[in-house]
Scaffold this active site. Sequence first.
Site, short mmCIF file in Angstrom:
data_model
loop_
_atom_site.label_atom_id
_atom_site.label_comp_id
_atom_site.label_asym_id
_atom_site.label_seq_id
_atom_site.Cartn_x
_atom_site.Cartn_y
_atom_site.Cartn_z
N LYS A 126 26.29 41.45 188.32
CA LYS A 126 26.33 41.88 186.91
C LYS A 126 27.22 40.91 186.16
O LYS A 126 28.10 40.27 186.76
CB LYS A 126 26.91 43.29 186.82
CG LYS A 126 26.56 44.02 185.55
CD LYS A 126 25.21 44.72 185.62
CE LYS A 126 24.79 45.25 184.28
NZ LYS A 126 23.57 46.08 184.35
N ASP A 166 21.00 43.92 179.39
CA ASP A 166 21.68 45.22 179.50
C ASP A 166 22.12 45.57 178.08
O ASP A 166 21.54 45.02 177.11
CB ASP A 166 22.89 45.13 180.46
CG ASP A 166 23.47 46.50 180.82
OD1 ASP A 166 22.88 47.21 181.63
OD2 ASP A 166 24.53 46.87 180.27
P1 NDP Z 1 20.83 48.82 174.32
O1 NDP Z 1 21.88 47.88 173.89
O2 NDP Z 1 19.40 48.52 174.04
O3 NDP Z 1 21.13 50.28 173.71
C1 NDP Z 1 22.32 50.95 173.97
C2 NDP Z 1 22.34 52.25 173.18
O4 NDP Z 1 23.46 53.01 173.59
C3 NDP Z 1 22.47 52.04 171.68
O5 NDP Z 1 21.85 53.09 171.01
C4 NDP Z 1 23.99 52.09 171.49
O6 NDP Z 1 24.40 52.45 170.18
C5 NDP Z 1 24.37 53.16 172.49
N1 NDP Z 1 25.75 52.92 172.96
C6 NDP Z 1 26.23 51.83 173.60
N2 NDP Z 1 27.54 51.95 173.85
C7 NDP Z 1 27.89 53.15 173.37
C8 NDP Z 1 29.09 53.87 173.33
N3 NDP Z 1 30.22 53.35 173.85
N4 NDP Z 1 29.08 55.10 172.76
C9 NDP Z 1 27.94 55.62 172.24
N5 NDP Z 1 26.76 54.99 172.24
C10 NDP Z 1 26.73 53.77 172.80
O7 NDP Z 1 21.08 49.05 175.90
P2 NDP Z 1 20.07 49.59 177.00
O8 NDP Z 1 19.19 50.63 176.43
O9 NDP Z 1 19.47 48.42 177.67
O10 NDP Z 1 21.10 50.23 178.05
C11 NDP Z 1 21.53 51.60 177.97
C12 NDP Z 1 22.08 52.03 179.30
O11 NDP Z 1 21.06 51.90 180.32
C13 NDP Z 1 23.28 51.23 179.82
O12 NDP Z 1 24.12 52.08 180.57
C14 NDP Z 1 22.64 50.21 180.76
O13 NDP Z 1 23.55 49.74 181.73
C15 NDP Z 1 21.56 51.10 181.40
N6 NDP Z 1 20.45 50.37 182.02
C16 NDP Z 1 19.69 49.49 181.29
C17 NDP Z 1 18.64 48.84 181.89
C18 NDP Z 1 17.71 47.96 181.12
O14 NDP Z 1 16.69 47.55 181.69
N7 NDP Z 1 17.97 47.66 179.86
C19 NDP Z 1 18.36 49.01 183.34
C20 NDP Z 1 19.15 50.02 183.98
C21 NDP Z 1 20.18 50.64 183.34
P3 NDP Z 1 24.76 51.32 169.11
O15 NDP Z 1 23.45 50.76 168.64
O16 NDP Z 1 25.51 52.04 168.06
O17 NDP Z 1 25.60 50.31 169.84
#
Ligand code: NDP
Length: 446
Positions: A126, A166
């Site tokens: 990572k 991510d």
């Molecule tokens: P994105 O950046 O596309 O979206 C993240 C979302 O979560 C946004 O809506 C963001 O809000 C919100 N968010 C992030 N940090 C916080 C926080 N501290 N408090 C509240 N809301 C928060 O990321 P992903 O959808 O790709 O990833 C989401 C999760 O899924 C993560 O934990 C990631 O590790 C996990 N994941 C992702 C994979 C992938 O293929 N993308 C694979 C496996 C796991 P805002 O827009 O306001 O920042």
Amino acid sequence: MEKIIQQFLSEVNQKNQNEPEFMQAVTEVAETVIPYIVTQDIYYGQNILLRMVEPERVVSFRVAWIDDNEEIQVNRGYRIEMNSAIGPYKGGLRFHPSVNLSILKFLAFEQVFKNALTTLPMGGGKGGSDFDPKGKSDTEVMRFCQSFMTELFRHIGPNKDIPAGDIGVGGREIGYLFGQYKRLKNEFSGVLTGKGVSWGGSLIRPEATGYGVVYFIDEMLKANNDGLKGKSITISGSGNVAQYATEKCIHLGAKVLTLSDSSGYIYDKDGIDEEKLKYIMNIKNTRRERISLYTKKYSKAKFYANANPWSVKCDIAIPCATQNEVKLSDAKNLIKNGCYTIGEGANMPCTADAIHLFTKNKLLYAPGKASNAGGVAVSGLEMAQNSLRYTWTREVVDGKLKEIMSDIHSSCVKYGADKDHINYLKGANIAGFVKVADAMLAQGVV
Ligand code: NDP
């Protein structure tokens, strides 16, 4: 048993002080895997878990870049190469101001187990940076990505370490990172996954994590003669994972009531349908604005600032935002309101005490390392297609994704069956451990 686990954790803690997220991930694995190790002659006494918690390599580097006001900015970049026993390091890059060593080590550690569960030949890693893409122009993001890759490129490669997206790293960032890698190495290779379809990406990769979570939940429900049709669902986040989990829930006849971002959540009691989801994708992916805009267009929906959706009544909750977003008080609310299934889309979104409560109350609880493995699984399929120089159709990739999620479910059942309940956390941890441990034993003390 408790003493052995505590001794192990105290030894790990001594070497990794001030790394709470990493220790949380290690504790969760140790509590379920050590009781298994002591019953298995081949693993007992080999210090395999102690070797697994030590990254094979950690790289930290300066990322200097110039913003639109011609000011010099400095961020910190990282790559954690955790374990390569079953394949080259594989895992995403996170760009978020909260990024630090502890968070990336927890993610890399989880990734090792997750990748093993997919049954594809991928080790775990990572990386990322404390850079915040929010509010930056496209050219600022491009300059940052180019500077980041100018150091990272010497540590990665299609047979060595293959990063992906991510939080904060989507199609735009992968494009800029790939462009710089190609320029520095003068070669076109599958060094990153999540690429655009016209330049080596796989169909279904953007959808894979969200779709995969819902396929996994469907498997858990089916095993209990239940299904998704007609169920009410709360989802957090509104990024990549949340968007496609919502889409698949809609396809399977469920009603999604909430989505969120770091400013709060929206609640639409009529359910978010395909047209509404398209609008959310436009707000978040194109306009890069706040989720509250949704209520301007759909005035019956409500926006709750600085809150999460876990007090909304639902059958199923799918946390898809970030680590530790479901606390003990949220878990109590969910149970009180009748929620009986939790599928983690994010990595480690539930705190340890929330998980203990779910397990004690025998909820169907799917840990992220199993339920969100669909994303990295299709990344593995993207690597296979890059090697073959061939592109599979949407139907083929989606079919393989479904099969992989179903196989992960079976592995969790195999190792997680308790008397009258499937403990999916225990099942996922032991199944992942066995695959990596067997390879490590075969390769000697390295
Ligand atoms: P994105 O950046 O596309 O979206 C993240 C979302 O979560 C946004 O809506 C963001 O809000 C919100 N968010 C992030 N940090 C916080 C926080 N501290 N408090 C509240 N809301 C928060 O990321 P992903 O959808 O790709 O990833 C989401 C999760 O899924 C993560 O934990 C990631 O590790 C996990 N994941 C992702 C994979 C992938 O293929 N993308 C694979 C496996 C796991 P805002 O827009 O306001 O920042």
